[in-house]
Design an enzyme around this catalytic site. Structure first.
Site, PDB file in Angstrom:
ATOM      1  N   SER A  65       1.106  -1.403   0.056  1.00 27.24           N
ATOM      2  CA  SER A  65      -0.237  -0.155  -0.062  1.00 27.24           C
ATOM      3  C   SER A  65       1.196   1.363  -0.027  1.00 27.24           C
ATOM      4  O   SER A  65       0.239   2.223  -0.338  1.00 27.24           O
ATOM      5  CB  SER A  65      -0.942   0.234   1.107  1.00 27.24           C
ATOM      6  OG  SER A  65      -0.006   0.352   2.478  1.00 27.24           O
ATOM      7  N   LYS A 141       0.711   4.911   6.710  1.00 26.79           N
ATOM      8  CA  LYS A 141      -0.159   5.367   5.877  1.00 26.79           C
ATOM      9  C   LYS A 141       0.441   7.153   5.783  1.00 26.79           C
ATOM     10  O   LYS A 141       1.413   7.041   7.257  1.00 26.79           O
ATOM     11  CB  LYS A 141      -1.549   5.224   5.860  1.00 26.79           C
ATOM     12  CG  LYS A 141      -2.070   4.484   6.339  1.00 26.79           C
ATOM     13  CD  LYS A 141      -1.884   3.189   4.560  1.00 26.79           C
ATOM     14  CE  LYS A 141      -2.678   2.370   4.928  1.00 26.79           C
ATOM     15  NZ  LYS A 141      -2.873   1.494   4.085  1.00 26.79           N
TER      16      LYS A 141
END
Length: 252
Positions: A65, A141
């Protein structure tokens, strides 16, 4: 008579090794190394545990990701100290945070070894922060917006924060700013952050949890710390600075 002549000072001839040895008494033999080793091991483990708890911890990257910034299997060093002093996440930082509301539901954790010796070693290394634990439920993230910011992305992008377009050179090649999820404009709640992966088409980030409590934002209290460097493999070693595109927003 001179007064000084009446004062007697203890004196021994210099270089009298026998006299010095006699005063010091019998010498203790040095402690064998095998007796010192357990003390050294315990001290090292305590130090490692303190470092993991309050200073820096290593985390493993489980998915793509955050490609190409972070690759699967990379080990990143996370600064856990500054949050203890009230430092809040900033736009552009890569942060590790606890799963805020079952974002990882159904995702398999790291499988422990079937070998009891290897499993025990894995558990020990996990305890002192040198390996991720089997039940680890943390995510990594990039912070795109912080509490009070207005964030939006439509169509082919770009992402807008407080009305300013972000130039995002860190995106995975071929990835689009919005991915396949348009959002906003929406205001990030106070005390929260809006996070997105650099590989937008393969990151179930804030965009995919807008219908949950917090509207997809992550509470700052869930943030473990900022990822400051890739430590392993050595061929991937690098620091993780804040991209220039976020500097224009610092004054806001």
């Amino acid at each position: 008579m001179n007064v000084l002549s009446r004062v007697r000072f203890p004196w021994k001839p210099r270089g009298s090794a026998q006299s010095a040895a006699a005063e010091e008494g019998p010498q203790r033999p040095p402690r064998p190394f095998w007796k010192e080793l357990p003390i050294l091991v315990v001290a090292a483990l305590v130090l490692a545990l303190l470092i993991k708890t309050f200073l820096v911890q290593a985390f493993s990257i489980p998915s793509g990701s955050m490609e190409d910034t972070l690759l699967v299997g990379d080990r990143v060093l996370v600064d856990k100290l500054t949050p203890h002093f009230g430092d809040k996440p900033s736009r552009g930082e890569v942060v590790v945070f606890h799963d805020p509301s079952d974002w990882l539901a159904g995702e398999p954790g790291r499988q422990p070894s079937s070998d009891p010796i290897v499993r025990g070693l894995q558990n020990g290394l996990s305890f002192i922060g040198l390996m991720p634990s089997a039940d680890e439920k943390d995510l990594i993230k990039r912070v795109i917006a912080v509490g009070g910011d207005t964030v939006a992305c439509q169509g082919d992008g770009p992402v807008h924060v407080n009305g300013k377009a972000l130039n995002e050179p860190y995106l995975y090649p071929g990835s689009t700013p919005c991915g396949d999820r348009n959002f906003g404009p929406l205001k990030v709640p106070a005390g929260s952050i809006w996070v997105m992966g650099d590989n937008r088409q393969h990151s179930a980030d804030s965009r995919y949890h807008m219908d949950e409590s917090g509207g997809g934002a992550v509470p700052e209290s869930k943030v473990i710390g900022r990822a400051i460097a890739v430590a392993w493999p050595l061929s991937q070693w690098k620091t993780l600075p804040i991209p220039d595109t976020f500097h224009q927003l610092r004054s806001q």
